[in-house]
Design an enzyme around this catalytic site. Structure first.
Site, mmCIF file in Angstrom:
data_model
loop_
_atom_site.group_PDB
_atom_site.id
_atom_site.type_symbol
_atom_site.label_atom_id
_atom_site.label_comp_id
_atom_site.label_asym_id
_atom_site.label_seq_id
_atom_site.Cartn_x
_atom_site.Cartn_y
_atom_site.Cartn_z
ATOM 1 N N ARG A 112 -22.655 -16.028 23.060
ATOM 2 C CA ARG A 112 -23.281 -16.433 24.321
ATOM 3 C C ARG A 112 -24.604 -17.126 24.021
ATOM 4 O O ARG A 112 -25.250 -16.858 23.022
ATOM 5 C CB ARG A 112 -23.516 -15.254 25.269
ATOM 6 C CG ARG A 112 -24.506 -14.178 24.811
ATOM 7 C CD ARG A 112 -25.938 -14.488 25.049
ATOM 8 N NE ARG A 112 -26.763 -13.300 24.868
ATOM 9 C CZ ARG A 112 -28.056 -13.318 24.513
ATOM 10 N NH1 ARG A 112 -28.654 -14.468 24.217
ATOM 11 N NH2 ARG A 112 -28.743 -12.206 24.406
ATOM 12 N N GLU A 211 -30.211 -12.008 33.574
ATOM 13 C CA GLU A 211 -31.523 -12.042 32.898
ATOM 14 C C GLU A 211 -32.023 -13.479 32.760
ATOM 15 O O GLU A 211 -33.225 -13.743 32.822
ATOM 16 C CB GLU A 211 -31.419 -11.398 31.519
ATOM 17 C CG GLU A 211 -32.714 -11.415 30.763
ATOM 18 C CD GLU A 211 -32.642 -10.681 29.443
ATOM 19 O OE1 GLU A 211 -31.828 -9.748 29.317
ATOM 20 O OE2 GLU A 211 -33.405 -11.038 28.538
ATOM 21 N N ARG A 215 -25.936 -17.480 31.572
ATOM 22 C CA ARG A 215 -25.466 -16.966 30.283
ATOM 23 C C ARG A 215 -24.080 -17.572 30.124
ATOM 24 O O ARG A 215 -23.181 -17.255 30.928
ATOM 25 C CB ARG A 215 -25.424 -15.436 30.258
ATOM 26 C CG ARG A 215 -26.798 -14.756 30.172
ATOM 27 C CD ARG A 215 -27.449 -14.976 28.828
ATOM 28 N NE ARG A 215 -28.818 -14.480 28.731
ATOM 29 C CZ ARG A 215 -29.133 -13.254 28.300
ATOM 30 N NH1 ARG A 215 -28.183 -12.397 28.011
ATOM 31 N NH2 ARG A 215 -30.400 -12.889 28.207
ATOM 32 N N CYS A 257 -36.903 -13.616 28.223
ATOM 33 C CA CYS A 257 -37.360 -12.685 27.182
ATOM 34 C C CYS A 257 -37.633 -13.465 25.892
ATOM 35 O O CYS A 257 -36.791 -14.278 25.482
ATOM 36 C CB CYS A 257 -36.307 -11.613 26.924
ATOM 37 S SG CYS A 257 -36.786 -10.484 25.597
ATOM 38 N N THR A 259 -37.263 -12.677 22.941
ATOM 39 C CA THR A 259 -36.282 -12.442 21.860
ATOM 40 C C THR A 259 -35.135 -13.447 21.916
ATOM 41 O O THR A 259 -34.387 -13.567 20.956
ATOM 42 C CB THR A 259 -35.670 -11.025 21.970
ATOM 43 O OG1 THR A 259 -34.971 -10.928 23.223
ATOM 44 C CG2 THR A 259 -36.727 -9.962 21.866
ATOM 45 N N ARG A 266 -26.495 -15.278 20.991
ATOM 46 C CA ARG A 266 -26.112 -14.015 20.371
ATOM 47 C C ARG A 266 -24.622 -14.109 20.088
ATOM 48 O O ARG A 266 -23.807 -14.221 21.005
ATOM 49 C CB ARG A 266 -26.387 -12.815 21.286
ATOM 50 C CG ARG A 266 -26.167 -11.495 20.593
ATOM 51 C CD ARG A 266 -26.756 -10.340 21.388
ATOM 52 N NE ARG A 266 -25.775 -9.732 22.255
ATOM 53 C CZ ARG A 266 -24.928 -8.768 21.850
ATOM 54 N NH1 ARG A 266 -24.921 -8.376 20.590
ATOM 55 N NH2 ARG A 266 -24.071 -8.221 22.709
ATOM 56 N N ARG A 295 -25.554 -3.001 18.228
ATOM 57 C CA ARG A 295 -25.583 -2.489 19.607
ATOM 58 C C ARG A 295 -24.340 -1.622 19.827
ATOM 59 O O ARG A 295 -23.402 -1.643 19.034
ATOM 60 C CB ARG A 295 -25.591 -3.658 20.625
ATOM 61 C CG ARG A 295 -26.855 -4.494 20.583
ATOM 62 C CD ARG A 295 -26.947 -5.529 21.713
ATOM 63 N NE ARG A 295 -28.150 -6.347 21.593
ATOM 64 C CZ ARG A 295 -28.534 -7.254 22.503
ATOM 65 N NH1 ARG A 295 -27.816 -7.476 23.588
ATOM 66 N NH2 ARG A 295 -29.643 -7.964 22.327
ATOM 67 N N GLU A 300 -26.348 -3.884 25.008
ATOM 68 C CA GLU A 300 -27.694 -3.355 24.820
ATOM 69 C C GLU A 300 -27.866 -1.992 25.504
ATOM 70 O O GLU A 300 -27.306 -1.756 26.578
ATOM 71 C CB GLU A 300 -28.670 -4.355 25.450
ATOM 72 C CG GLU A 300 -30.103 -4.119 25.062
ATOM 73 C CD GLU A 300 -30.975 -5.270 25.503
ATOM 74 O OE1 GLU A 300 -30.691 -5.897 26.533
ATOM 75 O OE2 GLU A 300 -31.938 -5.547 24.808
HETATM 76 P P1 ADP Z 1 -25.883 -10.072 26.070
HETATM 77 O O1 ADP Z 1 -25.070 -10.157 24.843
HETATM 78 O O2 ADP Z 1 -25.326 -10.989 27.110
HETATM 79 O O3 ADP Z 1 -27.317 -10.219 25.813
HETATM 80 P P2 ADP Z 1 -25.208 -7.251 26.259
HETATM 81 O O4 ADP Z 1 -25.581 -6.886 24.885
HETATM 82 O O5 ADP Z 1 -25.553 -6.305 27.369
HETATM 83 O O6 ADP Z 1 -25.765 -8.639 26.749
HETATM 84 O O7 ADP Z 1 -23.586 -7.454 26.281
HETATM 85 C C1 ADP Z 1 -23.012 -7.927 27.484
HETATM 86 C C2 ADP Z 1 -21.555 -7.520 27.549
HETATM 87 O O8 ADP Z 1 -20.842 -8.231 26.517
HETATM 88 C C3 ADP Z 1 -21.331 -6.028 27.283
HETATM 89 O O9 ADP Z 1 -20.286 -5.581 28.142
HETATM 90 C C4 ADP Z 1 -20.808 -6.014 25.874
HETATM 91 O O10 ADP Z 1 -19.929 -4.921 25.660
HETATM 92 C C5 ADP Z 1 -20.037 -7.307 25.818
HETATM 93 N N1 ADP Z 1 -19.840 -7.777 24.453
HETATM 94 C C6 ADP Z 1 -20.798 -8.115 23.567
HETATM 95 N N2 ADP Z 1 -20.226 -8.500 22.411
HETATM 96 C C7 ADP Z 1 -18.873 -8.410 22.585
HETATM 97 C C8 ADP Z 1 -17.736 -8.664 21.759
HETATM 98 N N3 ADP Z 1 -17.867 -9.108 20.503
HETATM 99 N N4 ADP Z 1 -16.504 -8.453 22.287
HETATM 100 C C9 ADP Z 1 -16.360 -8.027 23.558
HETATM 101 N N5 ADP Z 1 -17.388 -7.768 24.396
HETATM 102 C C10 ADP Z 1 -18.625 -7.952 23.903
HETATM 103 N N1 DAR Z 2 -35.308 -4.119 26.901
HETATM 104 C C1 DAR Z 2 -36.425 -5.048 26.719
HETATM 105 C C2 DAR Z 2 -35.926 -6.408 26.182
HETATM 106 C C3 DAR Z 2 -35.508 -6.400 24.740
HETATM 107 C C4 DAR Z 2 -34.589 -7.549 24.371
HETATM 108 N N2 DAR Z 2 -33.357 -7.523 25.198
HETATM 109 C C5 DAR Z 2 -33.153 -8.388 26.203
HETATM 110 N N3 DAR Z 2 -33.929 -9.384 26.410
HETATM 111 N N4 DAR Z 2 -32.100 -8.183 26.984
HETATM 112 C C6 DAR Z 2 -37.404 -4.413 25.746
HETATM 113 O O1 DAR Z 2 -38.516 -4.894 25.671
HETATM 114 O O2 DAR Z 2 -37.001 -3.453 25.100
#
Ligand code: ADP
Ligand code: DAR
Length: 342
Positions: A112, A211, A215, A257, A259, A266, A295, A300
């Site tokens: 993404r 966020e 995305r 953010c 990051t 990501r 993660r 997250e």
């Molecule tokens: P983002 O990656 O968009 O910053 P998150 O870490 O919260 O946000 O992940 C968003 C969603 O994408 C979550 O439901 C997570 O389980 C899913 N996800 C992330 N990586 C994968 C993957 N490789 N395969 C399937 N689902 C994934």
């Molecule tokens: N939870 C916030 C953001 C950390 C990075 N993750 C994002 N942007 N979704 C923190 O400061 O821990």
């Protein structure tokens, strides 16, 4: 505004870099959109367990509050204030095979990028009217997508909780009520102006106004990182025909953010590492060496389940999109090699 009363055990970058001197220097500054230091740090003040604790309100935030953002960007990305970010989204440069051709370890791959529209503030201070306008611009552009990218937009408002919960459970839709996003002002007017576009196979998806304003997501079962990357690269270039994304020579694509700055990419796999994950030190040594982040199964702030982890690139700024994908590929190859050896 008074200097925040951080708890003694606060470990966020906000606590570390908002010294009293920096606070005095920044406390009365405002960006052209009226974003203040108090707004930027509210998430980290309300959530002292944040890792970062700071969000931007617009592109100008990163200049107006540079005394706070610059050291955070330096520590997280290893990226200096005078450096310039370059982009390279050319899938042809990805000389990689499927790191798990037999599908023994990798359940799925997802890549993404975050994007925000030029001409609008970020989600932290965007008005309801502006957010609704972003939803209209992006969902209308997606309506004309063809072939593999053809799909439909589903506004969150009016979506049944059954469908919403199913989409979240299957990892397609964003979760609700994240306290960090809440305190950053990113959940205002929820669920107005939010929604998800996806194609029939749910391999191409776009989240609107979570966020970040967009995305853009490519995902599928298995470990073919190159195929997922190629689809994402095509989708982003199609969207760029209809809208201009917020970016700068210094920070690349601008995100709420810090990051996510730069590529805002990501690239992740859901991978089963039941043996290696028993040796936490070895697991972390490998992920640190290959610039990877661990993660849980629901992204997250979630836990792993059944030895399955979300492993992704950590570096997003000062590297190209191609390098982000290579970080993931190289790290996953090593994780699989070690898992097999145990
Ligand atoms: P983002 O990656 O968009 O910053 P998150 O870490 O919260 O946000 O992940 C968003 C969603 O994408 C979550 O439901 C997570 O389980 C899913 N996800 C992330 N990586 C994968 C993957 N490789 N395969 C399937 N689902 C994934
Ligand atoms: N939870 C916030 C953001 C950390 C990075 N993750 C994002 N942007 N979704 C923190 O400061 O821990």
């Amino acid at each position: 505004m008074k200097y925040p009363n951080f708890p003694k055990d606060c470990k966020s970058m906000l606590c570390k870099y908002l010294t009293k001197d920096v606070f005095e220097e920044l406390k009365n500054r405002k960006t052209p959109n009226g974003f203040t230091l108090e707004m930027a740090i509210n998430s980290g003040v309300k959530n002292p367990d944040s890792s970062i604790g700071v969000y931007a309100g617009d592109k100008e935030s990163y200049e107006v509050f540079d005394l706070l953002f610059d050291p955070i960007i330096k520590e997280y990305h290893g990226f200096g204030k005078d450096e310039k970010h370059t982009s390279d989204f050319d899938a042809k440069k990805l000389d990689m095979d499927n790191p798990d051709p037999k599908g023994e370890f990798i359940l799925s791959t997802r890549i993404r990028v975050g994007r925000n529209l030029d001409g609008f503030p970020l989600g932290t201070i965007i008005s309801k009217e502006q957010r609704d306008e972003v939803e209209k611009i992006v969902s209308n552009a997606l309506k004309s997508f063809k072939d593999e990218l053809q799909g439909e937009y589903y506004p969150l408002k009016g979506m049944t909780s059954t469908i919403q919960e199913k989409l979240i459970k299957e990892h397609f839709l964003f979760k609700e009520g994240d306290r960090f996003l809440e305190a950053a002002g990113l959940n205002r007017d929820w669920p107005e102006g939010r929604g998800i576009f996806h194609n029939i196979d749910k391999t191409f998806l776009v989240w609107i106004n979570e966020e970040d304003e967009l995305r853009i997501i490519s995902m599928q079962q298995g470990g073919d990182i190159k195929e997922v990357f190629t689809r994402l690269s095509l989708a982003v270039s199609e969207l760029e025909k209809d809208m201009k994304f917020l970016k700068s020579d210094h920070l690349g694509y601008i995100t709420s953010c810090p990051t996510n700055l730069g590529t805002a990419m990501r690239a992740s796999v859901h991978i089963k590492l039941s043996k290696l994950s028993q040796n936490k030190e070895l697991f972390k040594n490998i992920t640190d060496k290959f610039h990877l982040q661990i993660r849980g199964i629901h992204g997250e702030h979630s836990e792993s389940e059944g030895g399955i982890f979300d492993i992704s690139n950590r570096r997003r700024l000062g590297v190209t999109e191609v390098e982000c994908a290579k970080d993931l590929y190289n790290g996953v190859k090593e994780l699989i090699r070690v898992e097999k050896s145990l």
